[in-house]
Design a protein around this motif. Structure first.
Motif, PDB file in Angstrom:
ATOM      1  N   GLY A 149      20.757   8.338 -16.062  1.00  0.00           N
ATOM      2  CA  GLY A 149      21.118   9.481 -15.525  1.00  0.00           C
ATOM      3  C   GLY A 149      20.222  10.479 -15.327  1.00  0.00           C
ATOM      4  O   GLY A 149      20.538  11.438 -14.694  1.00  0.00           O
ATOM      5  N   THR A 150      19.171  10.555 -16.078  1.00  0.00           N
ATOM      6  CA  THR A 150      17.990  11.463 -15.533  1.00  0.00           C
ATOM      7  C   THR A 150      17.571  11.338 -14.451  1.00  0.00           C
ATOM      8  O   THR A 150      17.184  10.470 -13.707  1.00  0.00           O
ATOM      9  CB  THR A 150      16.826  11.324 -16.655  1.00  0.00           C
ATOM     10  OG1 THR A 150      17.420  11.400 -17.897  1.00  0.00           O
ATOM     11  CG2 THR A 150      15.625  12.170 -16.270  1.00  0.00           C
ATOM     12  N   LEU A 151      17.357  12.586 -13.501  1.00  0.00           N
ATOM     13  CA  LEU A 151      17.003  12.672 -12.554  1.00  0.00           C
ATOM     14  C   LEU A 151      15.782  13.547 -12.197  1.00  0.00           C
ATOM     15  O   LEU A 151      15.607  14.336 -13.075  1.00  0.00           O
ATOM     16  CB  LEU A 151      17.933  13.452 -11.480  1.00  0.00           C
ATOM     17  CG  LEU A 151      19.292  12.791 -11.358  1.00  0.00           C
ATOM     18  CD1 LEU A 151      20.233  13.570 -10.172  1.00  0.00           C
ATOM     19  CD2 LEU A 151      19.479  11.333 -10.852  1.00  0.00           C
ATOM     20  N   TRP A 152      14.709  13.381 -11.363  1.00  0.00           N
ATOM     21  CA  TRP A 152      13.752  14.170 -11.329  1.00  0.00           C
ATOM     22  C   TRP A 152      13.069  14.026 -10.134  1.00  0.00           C
ATOM     23  O   TRP A 152      13.256  13.441  -8.803  1.00  0.00           O
ATOM     24  CB  TRP A 152      12.491  13.553 -12.339  1.00  0.00           C
ATOM     25  CG  TRP A 152      12.067  12.309 -11.997  1.00  0.00           C
ATOM     26  CD1 TRP A 152      10.984  11.974 -11.321  1.00  0.00           C
ATOM     27  CD2 TRP A 152      12.388  10.882 -12.486  1.00  0.00           C
ATOM     28  NE1 TRP A 152      10.673  10.637 -11.253  1.00  0.00           N
ATOM     29  CE2 TRP A 152      11.596  10.060 -11.977  1.00  0.00           C
ATOM     30  CE3 TRP A 152      13.500  10.621 -13.359  1.00  0.00           C
ATOM     31  CZ2 TRP A 152      11.983   8.555 -12.299  1.00  0.00           C
ATOM     32  CZ3 TRP A 152      13.765   9.230 -13.532  1.00  0.00           C
ATOM     33  CH2 TRP A 152      12.974   8.357 -12.903  1.00  0.00           C
ATOM     34  N   VAL A 153      12.074  14.970  -9.807  1.00  0.00           N
ATOM     35  CA  VAL A 153      11.146  15.141  -8.418  1.00  0.00           C
ATOM     36  C   VAL A 153       9.916  15.335  -8.858  1.00  0.00           C
ATOM     37  O   VAL A 153       9.481  15.882  -9.843  1.00  0.00           O
ATOM     38  CB  VAL A 153      11.922  16.122  -7.161  1.00  0.00           C
ATOM     39  CG1 VAL A 153      13.395  15.794  -6.895  1.00  0.00           C
ATOM     40  CG2 VAL A 153      11.816  17.465  -7.996  1.00  0.00           C
ATOM     41  N   SER A 154       9.103  15.026  -7.745  1.00  0.00           N
ATOM     42  CA  SER A 154       7.494  15.454  -7.894  1.00  0.00           C
ATOM     43  C   SER A 154       7.367  16.771  -8.093  1.00  0.00           C
ATOM     44  O   SER A 154       8.048  17.815  -7.692  1.00  0.00           O
ATOM     45  CB  SER A 154       6.777  14.923  -6.971  1.00  0.00           C
ATOM     46  OG  SER A 154       6.981  15.791  -5.676  1.00  0.00           O
ATOM     47  N   HIS A 190      14.943  19.839 -28.476  1.00  0.00           N
ATOM     48  CA  HIS A 190      15.523  19.254 -27.138  1.00  0.00           C
ATOM     49  C   HIS A 190      16.751  18.288 -27.333  1.00  0.00           C
ATOM     50  O   HIS A 190      17.078  17.707 -28.135  1.00  0.00           O
ATOM     51  CB  HIS A 190      14.710  17.990 -26.518  1.00  0.00           C
ATOM     52  CG  HIS A 190      15.164  17.599 -25.114  1.00  0.00           C
ATOM     53  ND1 HIS A 190      14.957  18.272 -24.100  1.00  0.00           N
ATOM     54  CD2 HIS A 190      15.746  16.571 -24.629  1.00  0.00           C
ATOM     55  CE1 HIS A 190      15.243  17.813 -22.966  1.00  0.00           C
ATOM     56  NE2 HIS A 190      15.893  16.621 -23.372  1.00  0.00           N
ATOM     57  N   GLY A 191      17.903  19.310 -26.819  1.00  0.00           N
ATOM     58  CA  GLY A 191      19.298  18.926 -27.465  1.00  0.00           C
ATOM     59  C   GLY A 191      19.348  19.190 -28.617  1.00  0.00           C
ATOM     60  O   GLY A 191      20.459  18.700 -29.420  1.00  0.00           O
ATOM     61  N   GLY A 192      18.799  20.241 -29.184  1.00  0.00           N
ATOM     62  CA  GLY A 192      18.704  20.488 -30.910  1.00  0.00           C
ATOM     63  C   GLY A 192      19.603  21.558 -30.997  1.00  0.00           C
ATOM     64  O   GLY A 192      20.476  22.066 -30.289  1.00  0.00           O
ATOM     65  N   PRO A 193      19.107  22.583 -31.846  1.00  0.00           N
ATOM     66  CA  PRO A 193      20.044  23.678 -32.663  1.00  0.00           C
ATOM     67  C   PRO A 193      20.105  24.581 -31.253  1.00  0.00           C
ATOM     68  O   PRO A 193      21.129  24.975 -31.351  1.00  0.00           O
ATOM     69  CB  PRO A 193      19.336  24.025 -33.597  1.00  0.00           C
ATOM     70  CG  PRO A 193      18.093  23.746 -33.430  1.00  0.00           C
ATOM     71  CD  PRO A 193      17.984  22.443 -32.854  1.00  0.00           C
ATOM     72  N   ALA A 220      25.243  16.145 -25.885  1.00  0.00           N
ATOM     73  CA  ALA A 220      25.215  17.068 -24.950  1.00  0.00           C
ATOM     74  C   ALA A 220      24.752  16.607 -23.162  1.00  0.00           C
ATOM     75  O   ALA A 220      24.336  15.676 -23.019  1.00  0.00           O
ATOM     76  CB  ALA A 220      24.075  17.940 -25.117  1.00  0.00           C
ATOM     77  N   PRO A 221      25.502  17.418 -22.512  1.00  0.00           N
ATOM     78  CA  PRO A 221      25.293  16.957 -21.167  1.00  0.00           C
ATOM     79  C   PRO A 221      24.295  16.900 -20.413  1.00  0.00           C
ATOM     80  O   PRO A 221      23.103  17.693 -20.755  1.00  0.00           O
ATOM     81  CB  PRO A 221      26.440  17.852 -20.287  1.00  0.00           C
ATOM     82  CG  PRO A 221      26.359  19.037 -21.070  1.00  0.00           C
ATOM     83  CD  PRO A 221      26.226  18.677 -22.600  1.00  0.00           C
ATOM     84  N   LEU A 222      24.139  15.811 -19.624  1.00  0.00           N
ATOM     85  CA  LEU A 222      22.867  15.764 -18.541  1.00  0.00           C
ATOM     86  C   LEU A 222      22.518  17.009 -17.994  1.00  0.00           C
ATOM     87  O   LEU A 222      21.320  17.352 -17.636  1.00  0.00           O
ATOM     88  CB  LEU A 222      22.872  14.817 -17.575  1.00  0.00           C
ATOM     89  CG  LEU A 222      23.118  13.492 -18.097  1.00  0.00           C
ATOM     90  CD1 LEU A 222      23.746  12.229 -17.080  1.00  0.00           C
ATOM     91  CD2 LEU A 222      21.463  13.039 -18.452  1.00  0.00           C
ATOM     92  N   GLY A 223      23.452  18.007 -17.660  1.00  0.00           N
ATOM     93  CA  GLY A 223      23.180  19.212 -16.945  1.00  0.00           C
ATOM     94  C   GLY A 223      22.935  20.410 -17.857  1.00  0.00           C
ATOM     95  O   GLY A 223      23.151  21.487 -17.189  1.00  0.00           O
ATOM     96  N   THR A 224      22.507  20.180 -19.115  1.00  0.00           N
ATOM     97  CA  THR A 224      22.359  21.320 -20.010  1.00  0.00           C
ATOM     98  C   THR A 224      21.645  22.494 -19.594  1.00  0.00           C
ATOM     99  O   THR A 224      21.903  23.664 -19.677  1.00  0.00           O
ATOM    100  CB  THR A 224      21.877  20.661 -21.550  1.00  0.00           C
ATOM    101  OG1 THR A 224      23.082  19.915 -22.017  1.00  0.00           O
ATOM    102  CG2 THR A 224      21.636  21.702 -22.424  1.00  0.00           C
ATOM    103  N   ASP A 225      20.166  22.017 -18.868  1.00  0.00           N
ATOM    104  CA  ASP A 225      19.232  22.951 -18.540  1.00  0.00           C
ATOM    105  C   ASP A 225      19.941  23.786 -17.621  1.00  0.00           C
ATOM    106  O   ASP A 225      19.550  25.093 -17.611  1.00  0.00           O
ATOM    107  CB  ASP A 225      17.893  22.257 -18.318  1.00  0.00           C
ATOM    108  CG  ASP A 225      17.527  21.590 -19.356  1.00  0.00           C
ATOM    109  OD1 ASP A 225      17.818  21.849 -20.500  1.00  0.00           O
ATOM    110  OD2 ASP A 225      16.499  20.726 -19.115  1.00  0.00           O
ATOM    111  N   ALA A 226      20.478  23.352 -16.499  1.00  0.00           N
ATOM    112  CA  ALA A 226      21.034  24.114 -15.510  1.00  0.00           C
ATOM    113  C   ALA A 226      22.029  25.154 -15.865  1.00  0.00           C
ATOM    114  O   ALA A 226      22.355  26.301 -15.840  1.00  0.00           O
ATOM    115  CB  ALA A 226      21.451  23.282 -14.416  1.00  0.00           C
ATOM    116  N   LEU A 227      22.935  24.485 -16.936  1.00  0.00           N
ATOM    117  CA  LEU A 227      24.233  25.184 -17.307  1.00  0.00           C
ATOM    118  C   LEU A 227      23.682  26.254 -18.387  1.00  0.00           C
ATOM    119  O   LEU A 227      24.352  27.405 -17.974  1.00  0.00           O
ATOM    120  CB  LEU A 227      24.812  24.307 -18.250  1.00  0.00           C
ATOM    121  CG  LEU A 227      25.736  23.199 -17.404  1.00  0.00           C
ATOM    122  CD1 LEU A 227      26.386  22.159 -18.513  1.00  0.00           C
ATOM    123  CD2 LEU A 227      27.094  24.087 -16.947  1.00  0.00           C
TER     124      LEU A 227
END
Length: 263
Positions: A98-103, A174-177, A33-40
């Motif tokens: 590829g994971t990005l994060w901010v505080s 997470h990245g699950g069903p 699954a793509p890195l942008g899954t949560d926003a998508l």
């Protein structure tokens, strides 16, 4: 109405009931699954809710037992879908490329100031449509602070789509069903179908490392080898359609409630 696709004059002339601000993350979701899954997924739920939002449906609050106490605001216009927030609180996935994060502080400030920008234009009811578990606490605090600030004159709530899908919510992982299912329904070309079984076999059946109700793991690589939690092979496109229907219906209900509610 999609804010990114509208002109400023169209926004000026629009009758907007509330804004939906999709909030996600850019983080690993296993090998399939793509890195942008949560926003998508958050954006897909927001767009579906906006499509369902009609004047007749939005104005009908008779089904609510406490509709008499809803105040004098009546939903009669559109839901505006704001541009998604693509980077969130995701340091727990830092071991995966590829994971990005901010505080949390940076994230809260960014989301709050985005809501304040909407309120400046008179769009003072906002639902933060969340697709990432790591954002939940920060978004709840943003919603409280915005709503308590008399200077902002706005009201916001946080809505996490995978908590609004009834009996399916317990299968989140997470990245699950659930995420795989929704992606297969709304963005099938982004799912690496040839790596679904790899995701299942190298993942974990459960989030965290628990002892007496305490999660000893701070980062996801401590309990999952490839980032997956749960079995993505069970995430069918048909399930994804069901999830989208349930989440978007719930989002419409929440949106209607905040539009018709006194601040």
């Amino acid at each position: 109405m999609n804010l990114s696709e509208a002109t400023w004059t169209e926004v000026r002339d629009a009758d907007v009931d509330a804004a939906l601000l999709p909030v996600g993350s850019t983080e690993q979701h296993g090998p399939h699954a793509p890195l942008g899954t949560d926003a998508l997924t958050a954006a897909a739920v927001a767009e579906a809710a906006a499509d369902e939002w009609t004047d007749a449906d939005a104005g009908d609050s008779d089904d609510s037992d406490d509709s008499d106490d809803a105040g004098d605001r009546v939903a009669a216009g559109d839901l505006l879908v704001a541009p998604p927030v693509h980077v969130g609180v995701a340091e727990e996935h830092r071991a995966f490329d590829g994971t990005l994060w901010v505080s949390p502080d940076t994230f809260r400030a960014y989301v709050r100031e985005t809501v304040e920008s909407l309120a400046h234009h008179g769009i003072d009811r906002v639902v933060l449509v969340n697709g990432h578990g790591g954002n939940v606490e920060a978004l709840a605090e943003v919603a409280r602070r915005v709503s308590r600030d008399d200077a902002t004159d706005a009201y916001a709530v946080s809505f996490t789509w995978f908590e609004a899908v009834g009996e399916h919510a317990s299968r989140m992982g997470h990245g699950g069903p659930l995420e795989t299912a929704l992606l297969r329904h709304v963005a099938p070309d982004l799912v690496r179908e040839d790596r679904i079984e790899e995701g299942r076999d190298g993942g974990s059946p459960r989030w965290g490392e628990w002892v007496r109700g305490v999660n000893l793991a701070h980062d996801s690589d401590e309990f999952t080898g490839n980032g997956v939690v749960g079995d993505p092979t069970g995430g069918t496109a048909d399930l994804g359609e069901t999830l989208l229907d349930r989440a978007s219906e719930a989002l419409c209900d929440v949106s209607r409630a905040i539009v018709e509610r006194d601040r």
